[in-house]
Motif scaffolding. Structure first.
Motif, short mmCIF file in Angstrom:
data_model
loop_
_atom_site.label_atom_id
_atom_site.label_comp_id
_atom_site.label_asym_id
_atom_site.label_seq_id
_atom_site.Cartn_x
_atom_site.Cartn_y
_atom_site.Cartn_z
N HIS A 108 -17.94 73.94 27.26
CA HIS A 108 -17.19 73.92 25.40
C HIS A 108 -17.11 75.31 25.25
CE1 HIS A 108 -18.28 69.78 25.13
NE2 HIS A 108 -19.53 69.93 25.61
N VAL A 109 -16.44 75.04 23.82
CA VAL A 109 -15.89 76.59 23.17
C VAL A 109 -15.80 76.87 21.81
CG1 VAL A 109 -14.02 78.14 23.04
CG2 VAL A 109 -13.65 77.48 25.15
N PHE A 110 -16.90 77.87 21.68
CA PHE A 110 -17.11 77.39 20.39
C PHE A 110 -16.63 78.53 19.78
CE2 PHE A 110 -20.69 76.13 23.26
CZ PHE A 110 -21.24 74.79 22.28
N GLY A 152 -25.62 71.17 37.85
CA GLY A 152 -26.30 71.64 37.72
C GLY A 152 -26.44 72.60 36.80
N ILE A 153 -25.08 73.40 36.54
CA ILE A 153 -24.42 74.55 36.29
C ILE A 153 -23.69 74.17 34.90
CG2 ILE A 153 -23.29 76.86 36.46
CD1 ILE A 153 -24.56 76.06 39.47
N ARG A 154 -24.05 75.31 33.91
CA ARG A 154 -23.26 74.64 33.08
C ARG A 154 -22.54 75.46 32.66
NH1 ARG A 154 -28.53 74.58 32.07
NH2 ARG A 154 -28.82 75.85 30.49
N ILE A 155 -21.05 75.36 32.13
CA ILE A 155 -20.75 76.74 31.79
C ILE A 155 -19.57 76.54 30.32
CG2 ILE A 155 -18.32 78.17 32.06
CD1 ILE A 155 -20.59 77.49 34.80
N ASN A 156 -20.20 77.41 29.54
CA ASN A 156 -19.59 78.18 28.01
C ASN A 156 -19.11 78.81 27.94
OD1 ASN A 156 -20.66 75.40 27.24
ND2 ASN A 156 -22.16 75.19 27.99
#
Length: 247
Positions: free
Chosen positions: A238-240, A193-197
């Motif tokens: 994702h990379v913005f 449940g940990i998001r990396i962006n």
């Protein structure tokens, strides 16, 4: 790209959700990360702020953040190496009993770009910039798992807007390396449940820009709020792209 899903003014939608949220912000300076810090402070978040910039502008900013944030802890340790970043993350992640989100910022300066003379120089520079971000990510994510908390980490790597093919190639290399790190960490922590962006540097020059970009720091701040909120829980890995402005 997911920029169409991220509005430029999301504060009203997430204000109650992020009130008293535990937010770590690293790499803050008087000119970088200001809008990010103020956005979370204005929502009454509890902040752990790291900076090595003791300029009058930063001192003034710290005073403003103190007035608006629910709580704030300010740290000035050097975390420019992987080991020092890991030790700092271990301490900061326990400040409020855990963290809900972390925004880590690093930059490649014009002087560092000019100093690149060979491929090895570029590899060493990008590795030095990303190693602390990677360690911060891993330690913070691990702490979130220990306390059974979902959360988000946003790693921001900025550099001046490319003005020729050389700097565009450097930006492209840096962005590719960042994207690789983000993808690897996102896979590692996805089941917990940990998001990396990430936010990476622009790779265009001479008007060759295409697609959606974060144009300035307020855009980065809005993105950080979005990703830290329930609205951003479907986004990880994702990379913005930042439009090259010095946010």
């Amino acid at each position: 790209m997911y920029m169409d899903r991220v509005g430029t003014s999301v504060e009203s939608d997430v204000s109650s959700e992020l009130a008293r949220a535990r937010i770590l912000i690293t790499g803050l300076t008087g000119i970088a990360g200001v809008d990010v810090a103020r956005a979370f402070a204005d929502l009454k978040a509890r902040l752990v702020v790291h900076t090595t910039d003791l300029s009058p502008e930063l001192v003034e900013l710290a005073a403003l953040l103190t007035q608006s944030a629910s709580e704030i802890r300010l740290h000035t340790l050097d975390i420019s190496t992987a080991d020092s970043a890991a030790k700092f993350a271990q301490t900061s992640a326990q400040t409020y009993g855990g963290l809900d989100a972390a925004i880590n910022m690093a930059s490649i300066s014009s002087a560092e770009i000019r100093a690149i003379r060979a491929d090895g120089d570029l590899e060493a520079l990008v590795s030095a910039k990303l190693a602390p971000l990677a360690q911060l990510t891993r330690v913070i994510a691990n702490r979130m798992c220990v306390v059974l908390s979902e959360g988000m980490v946003l790693n921001v790597l900025k550099m001046p807007e490319p003005h020729d093919g050389r700097t565009a190639a450097i930006a492209g290399y840096a962005r590719t390396a960042l994207a690789s790190m983000i993808a690897r960490e996102a896979r590692e922590w996805a089941g917990k449940g940990i998001r990396i962006n990430g936010v990476g540097p622009a790779t265009y020059y001479d008007g060759s820009r295409s697609g959606s970009y974060l144009a300035n720091e307020p855009d980065v701040a809005s993105l950080a709020l979005h990703l830290a909120s329930r609205r951003g829980r479907s986004l990880s890995g994702h990379v913005f792209d930042a439009g090259g402005l010095d946010f």
